[in-house]
Scaffold this motif. Structure first.
Motif, PDB file in Angstrom:
ATOM      1  N   LEU A 336       0.832  -1.205   0.000  1.00 45.84           N
ATOM      2  CA  LEU A 336       0.000   0.000   0.000  1.00 45.84           C
ATOM      3  C   LEU A 336       0.866   1.255   0.000  1.00 45.84           C
ATOM      4  CD1 LEU A 336      -2.764   1.378   0.210  1.00 45.84           C
ATOM      5  CD2 LEU A 336      -2.621   1.109   2.706  1.00 45.84           C
ATOM      6  N   LEU A 337       1.931   1.233   0.809  1.00 53.87           N
ATOM      7  CA  LEU A 337       2.827   2.391   0.865  1.00 53.87           C
ATOM      8  C   LEU A 337       3.577   2.584  -0.458  1.00 53.87           C
ATOM      9  CD1 LEU A 337       4.227   2.003   4.505  1.00 53.87           C
ATOM     10  CD2 LEU A 337       2.627   3.738   3.659  1.00 53.87           C
ATOM     11  N   ILE A 338       3.975   1.469  -1.097  1.00 54.79           N
ATOM     12  CA  ILE A 338       4.618   1.583  -2.415  1.00 54.79           C
ATOM     13  C   ILE A 338       3.661   2.243  -3.404  1.00 54.79           C
ATOM     14  CG2 ILE A 338       5.484   0.286  -4.408  1.00 54.79           C
ATOM     15  CD1 ILE A 338       6.623  -1.779  -2.483  1.00 54.79           C
ATOM     16  N   ALA A 339       2.398   1.812  -3.391  1.00 54.31           N
ATOM     17  CA  ALA A 339       1.399   2.367  -4.303  1.00 54.31           C
ATOM     18  C   ALA A 339       1.189   3.859  -4.054  1.00 54.31           C
ATOM     19  CB  ALA A 339       0.075   1.608  -4.148  1.00 54.31           C
ATOM     20  N   ILE A 340       1.082   4.234  -2.772  1.00 51.87           N
ATOM     21  CA  ILE A 340       0.834   5.645  -2.428  1.00 51.87           C
ATOM     22  C   ILE A 340       2.027   6.524  -2.800  1.00 51.87           C
ATOM     23  CG2 ILE A 340       0.521   7.256  -0.492  1.00 51.87           C
ATOM     24  CD1 ILE A 340      -1.115   5.033   0.885  1.00 51.87           C
ATOM     25  N   PHE A 341       3.227   6.111  -2.376  1.00 52.91           N
ATOM     26  CA  PHE A 341       4.412   6.932  -2.627  1.00 52.91           C
ATOM     27  C   PHE A 341       4.773   6.987  -4.116  1.00 52.91           C
ATOM     28  CE2 PHE A 341       5.640   5.935   1.952  1.00 52.91           C
ATOM     29  CZ  PHE A 341       5.249   7.192   2.410  1.00 52.91           C
ATOM     30  N   SER A 342       4.458   5.915  -4.863  1.00 58.33           N
ATOM     31  CA  SER A 342       4.765   5.912  -6.294  1.00 58.33           C
ATOM     32  C   SER A 342       3.982   6.983  -7.041  1.00 58.33           C
ATOM     33  CB  SER A 342       4.457   4.542  -6.898  1.00 58.33           C
ATOM     34  OG  SER A 342       5.308   3.559  -6.359  1.00 58.33           O
ATOM     35  N   SER A 343       2.790   7.310  -6.540  1.00 61.83           N
ATOM     36  CA  SER A 343       1.992   8.347  -7.186  1.00 61.83           C
ATOM     37  C   SER A 343       2.263   9.737  -6.596  1.00 61.83           C
ATOM     38  CB  SER A 343       0.505   8.022  -7.070  1.00 61.83           C
ATOM     39  OG  SER A 343       0.116   7.881  -5.715  1.00 61.83           O
ATOM     40  N   THR A 344       2.407   9.814  -5.261  1.00 63.53           N
ATOM     41  CA  THR A 344       2.594  11.132  -4.621  1.00 63.53           C
ATOM     42  C   THR A 344       4.017  11.662  -4.758  1.00 63.53           C
ATOM     43  OG1 THR A 344       3.049  10.078  -2.468  1.00 63.53           O
ATOM     44  CG2 THR A 344       0.761  10.694  -2.936  1.00 63.53           C
ATOM     45  N   MET A 345       4.997  10.753  -4.911  1.00 63.83           N
ATOM     46  CA  MET A 345       6.397  11.183  -5.011  1.00 63.83           C
ATOM     47  C   MET A 345       6.963  10.972  -6.404  1.00 63.83           C
ATOM     48  SD  MET A 345       7.891   9.664  -1.395  1.00 63.83           S
ATOM     49  CE  MET A 345       9.537  10.297  -1.714  1.00 63.83           C
ATOM     50  N   HIS A 346       6.083  10.812  -7.392  1.00 68.19           N
ATOM     51  CA  HIS A 346       6.544  10.536  -8.756  1.00 68.19           C
ATOM     52  C   HIS A 346       7.520  11.614  -9.243  1.00 68.19           C
ATOM     53  CE1 HIS A 346       6.453   8.819 -12.735  1.00 68.19           C
ATOM     54  NE2 HIS A 346       6.208  10.017 -13.259  1.00 68.19           N
ATOM     55  N   GLY A 347       8.675  11.159  -9.709  1.00 66.28           N
ATOM     56  CA  GLY A 347       9.693  12.086 -10.204  1.00 66.28           C
ATOM     57  C   GLY A 347      10.673  12.537  -9.146  1.00 66.28           C
ATOM     58  N   SER A 348      10.394  12.215  -7.880  1.00 70.41           N
ATOM     59  CA  SER A 348      11.284  12.614  -6.790  1.00 70.41           C
ATOM     60  C   SER A 348      12.542  11.749  -6.794  1.00 70.41           C
ATOM     61  CB  SER A 348      10.562  12.481  -5.451  1.00 70.41           C
ATOM     62  OG  SER A 348      11.475  12.558  -4.381  1.00 70.41           O
ATOM     63  N   THR A 349      13.691  12.353  -6.470  1.00 74.30           N
ATOM     64  CA  THR A 349      14.944  11.579  -6.398  1.00 74.30           C
ATOM     65  C   THR A 349      14.942  10.617  -5.212  1.00 74.30           C
ATOM     66  OG1 THR A 349      15.936  13.393  -5.121  1.00 74.30           O
ATOM     67  CG2 THR A 349      16.305  13.385  -7.511  1.00 74.30           C
ATOM     68  N   ALA A 350      14.053  10.866  -4.239  1.00 77.29           N
ATOM     69  CA  ALA A 350      13.983   9.999  -3.054  1.00 77.29           C
ATOM     70  C   ALA A 350      13.143   8.754  -3.305  1.00 77.29           C
ATOM     71  CB  ALA A 350      13.405  10.782  -1.872  1.00 77.29           C
ATOM     72  N   LEU A 351      12.255   8.781  -4.329  1.00 80.05           N
ATOM     73  CA  LEU A 351      11.319   7.675  -4.546  1.00 80.05           C
ATOM     74  C   LEU A 351      11.994   6.313  -4.700  1.00 80.05           C
ATOM     75  CD1 LEU A 351       8.474   6.592  -4.967  1.00 80.05           C
ATOM     76  CD2 LEU A 351       8.661   7.212  -7.392  1.00 80.05           C
ATOM     77  N   PRO A 352      13.030   6.159  -5.529  1.00 84.79           N
ATOM     78  CA  PRO A 352      13.618   4.828  -5.679  1.00 84.79           C
ATOM     79  C   PRO A 352      14.138   4.257  -4.364  1.00 84.79           C
ATOM     80  CG  PRO A 352      14.971   6.509  -6.772  1.00 84.79           C
ATOM     81  CD  PRO A 352      13.668   7.143  -6.444  1.00 84.79           C
ATOM     82  N   TYR A 353      14.671   5.107  -3.488  1.00 80.01           N
ATOM     83  CA  TYR A 353      15.175   4.627  -2.194  1.00 80.01           C
ATOM     84  C   TYR A 353      14.021   4.238  -1.268  1.00 80.01           C
ATOM     85  CZ  TYR A 353      19.469   6.675  -3.956  1.00 80.01           C
ATOM     86  OH  TYR A 353      20.556   6.964  -4.736  1.00 80.01           O
ATOM     87  N   VAL A 354      12.916   4.980  -1.364  1.00 74.66           N
ATOM     88  CA  VAL A 354      11.722   4.642  -0.572  1.00 74.66           C
ATOM     89  C   VAL A 354      11.163   3.296  -1.026  1.00 74.66           C
ATOM     90  CG1 VAL A 354       9.326   5.300  -0.084  1.00 74.66           C
ATOM     91  CG2 VAL A 354      11.128   7.041  -0.065  1.00 74.66           C
ATOM     92  N   VAL A 355      11.072   3.108  -2.343  1.00 75.44           N
ATOM     93  CA  VAL A 355      10.546   1.847  -2.883  1.00 75.44           C
ATOM     94  C   VAL A 355      11.452   0.682  -2.488  1.00 75.44           C
ATOM     95  CG1 VAL A 355      10.065   0.552  -5.008  1.00 75.44           C
ATOM     96  CG2 VAL A 355       9.300   2.924  -4.779  1.00 75.44           C
ATOM     97  N   LEU A 356      12.767   0.870  -2.561  1.00 71.02           N
ATOM     98  CA  LEU A 356      13.701  -0.188  -2.167  1.00 71.02           C
ATOM     99  C   LEU A 356      13.514  -0.544  -0.695  1.00 71.02           C
ATOM    100  CD1 LEU A 356      16.074  -2.079  -2.649  1.00 71.02           C
ATOM    101  CD2 LEU A 356      17.629  -0.145  -2.254  1.00 71.02           C
ATOM    102  N   ALA A 357      13.392   0.467   0.169  1.00 68.53           N
ATOM    103  CA  ALA A 357      13.191   0.216   1.599  1.00 68.53           C
ATOM    104  C   ALA A 357      11.904  -0.565   1.841  1.00 68.53           C
ATOM    105  CB  ALA A 357      13.164   1.535   2.369  1.00 68.53           C
ATOM    106  N   LEU A 358      10.866  -0.257   1.066  1.00 66.49           N
ATOM    107  CA  LEU A 358       9.573  -0.925   1.253  1.00 66.49           C
ATOM    108  C   LEU A 358       9.580  -2.351   0.686  1.00 66.49           C
ATOM    109  CD1 LEU A 358       7.175   2.071   0.525  1.00 66.49           C
ATOM    110  CD2 LEU A 358       7.496   0.890   2.720  1.00 66.49           C
ATOM    111  N   THR A 359      10.312  -2.598  -0.423  1.00 62.67           N
ATOM    112  CA  THR A 359      10.402  -3.975  -0.922  1.00 62.67           C
ATOM    113  C   THR A 359      11.185  -4.848   0.052  1.00 62.67           C
ATOM    114  OG1 THR A 359      12.374  -3.455  -2.275  1.00 62.67           O
ATOM    115  CG2 THR A 359      10.215  -3.330  -3.361  1.00 62.67           C
ATOM    116  N   VAL A 360      12.204  -4.279   0.684  1.00 57.06           N
ATOM    117  CA  VAL A 360      12.955  -5.007   1.712  1.00 57.06           C
ATOM    118  C   VAL A 360      12.040  -5.318   2.896  1.00 57.06           C
ATOM    119  CG1 VAL A 360      14.774  -4.763   3.450  1.00 57.06           C
ATOM    120  CG2 VAL A 360      15.245  -4.167   1.069  1.00 57.06           C
TER     121      VAL A 360
END
Length: 477
Positions: A336-360
């Protein structure tokens, strides 16, 4: 002491050699994660979202069939010979994948590789369980699960090394795939140096050979005692009439099958294998470069290995239902957090690190709670006469759902985008939690005989599911 050390050394050799099958299982399912981005180019296999999904998932369809027929072949040929045959299929199909000139050959080779993966998924644990001394069986059999996640980690590391060092080489993906030929070769050679399963030998009336094998692993007294136990079990199984599809007309049998298939489906619809097969693509879509995604994906492999240790430890401490519900809640929240942040933080340089933290985080809950409980409960709920039919059907459904998700995930990712795709898995996660809460009984602390009796008596003069499996009726492990 020397005799004891020699026996331990012999058992260690058996474990290390046979679990190469688990390592190959893990490597071949994980290597596609990093290989797909390189083989998708126009000057390579020119994959679309759909054909890319076919390349990844054709192995899984083959594994579904391999799991169904692998057990029967090992009953007929013997566990040892079957593992040797599987190693040949592993080797040949790996070479076929590495040299594939087009998509069609790649899909066929991946399908054949899947037959070996599915066969190994049922044959290697059976071999380990039947060779291991009774007092060490649990720990030894779980070594195969550890080797599977280690194989996936190994694949992620190899992908990162080759992808970053030789990413400009047009056929780097072929080297990623070809490496699996080495452990396949070692498995084939190594199986010449280990014995046949003593339980299979007893089933074929070769008791003297079985005793010789057991005596190499434990003391003569223990070997004689274990041989007698194996003989008693084999005789009991031969007297038991195995269940067939006509037995599904019995309500309590249908209920067990419903629960078994449900457990298998629940494990897969979390979306775990979308991350294990397409983790690199997910991280690329989040904003990483290909090389950074390959390196970041190693974290997914590391946490899978570490969480497996935690899951094995938790099984003896926590009930099956709360452990499964906690795991599903954690995985669904992470998605759910990946889905939310992927749309709200789209284009942000922090997004890939957030997604990696959430997949872990997702994999910590999946491998530390959901996956260990899945295989343990499947081994617990089926009575002796139902075990063959039950395990065959549930493992088949597990692989088929795995295949469907592996096929459709890149299509969803390409058409719906990262955020919406993960919302789909969030909905599936909520349905999985509801299934466990409503239908799944607690099995911890109950013997296999008690479980069978409870299933038979379900709904008969009781208060329903909860009373039938009340904590008072269960002892502690």
């Amino acid at each position: 002491m020397r005799v004891e050390a020699a026996k331990n050394s012999f058992l260690t050799k058996i474990i290390l050699i046979s679990t190469l099958g688990g390592l190959l299982f893990g490597y071949d399912t994980g290597v596609i994660n990093g290989a797909l981005p390189f083989m998708s180019g126009k000057d390579q296999l020119n994959l679309t979202s759909f054909t890319g999904g076919l390349v990844a998932s054709s192995l899984l369809f083959g594994a579904a069939l391999g799991a169904v027929f692998g057990g029967r072949l090992s009953d007929y040929n013997g566990r040892r010979k079957n593992i040797m045959l599987l190693s040949v299929v592993f080797f040949a199909s790996t070479i076929g994948c590495a040299l594939a000139p087009n998509v069609v050959v790649m899909i066929i080779s991946r399908f054949l590789l899947g037959l070996a993966v599915g066969g190994a998924s049922v044959t290697v644990p059976s071999y380990l369980a039947e060779v291991a001394p009774a007092d060490r069986r649990g720990g030894i059999v779980t070594m195969n699960e550890l080797m599977i996640v280690s194989g996936q980690l190994f694949a992620f590391v190899i992908n990162a090394i080759l992808g970053t060092a030789f990413g400009d080489t047009s056929h780097v993906w072929r080297y990623m795939l070809a490496i699996a030929a080495l452990p396949a070769l070692f498995l084939f050679i190594g199986m010449f140096r280990v014995p046949e399963s003593p339980r299979w030998l007893v089933s074929k009336k070769r008791n003297d050979e079985a005793l010789t094998v057991l005596a190499k692993i434990s003391s003569k007294e223990k070997a004689t005692e274990e041989l007698a136990q194996i003989q008693a079990t084999v005789n009991q199984e031969q007297e038991v009439k195995k269940a067939g599809f006509k037995d599904l007309a019995t309500p309590w049998v249908r209920r067990i099958m419903f629960l078994g298939i449900g457990i298998a489906v629940v494990q897969q619809i979390t979306g775990v294998n979308s991350i294990m097969y397409y983790g690199t693509q997910i991280l690329k879509d989040a904003g990483f470069t290909t090389n950074a995604a390959l390196i970041g994906n190693i974290a997914n492999g590391v946490i899978s290995v570490l969480a497996t240790f935690v899951g094995i430890w938790l099984l003896g401490k926590v009930g099956r239902r709360p452990m499964l519900i906690t795991g599903l809640t954690g995985t669904t929240a992470a998605l759910l957090l990946i889905a939310i942040f992927s749309s709200t933080m789209h284009g942000s340089t922090a997004l890939p690190y957030v997604v990696l933290a959430l997949t872990v985080t997702f994999l910590a809950f999946q491998q530390g709670a959901i996956s260990p409980v899945t295989w343990l409960m499947l081994s617990e709920i089926f009575p002796l006469r139902l075990r063959g039919l039950g395990m065959g059907l549930t493992v088949f459904f597990l692989w088929i759902v795995n295949f469907v998700i592996g096929l459709l995930f890149p299509v969803l990712l390409g058409s719906l985008g990262l955020s919406t795709t993960f919302y789909v898995f969030v909905i599936l996660g909520v349905l999985a939690i509801m299934f466990v809460k409503i239908f799944l009984p607690e099995t911890k602390g109950l013997s296999l005989e008690q479980l069978e009796q409870n299933f038979r008596n379900h709904g008969k003069n009781t208060g329903g599911l909860q009373e039938s499996y009340s904590p008072k009726a269960a002892s502690t492990d």
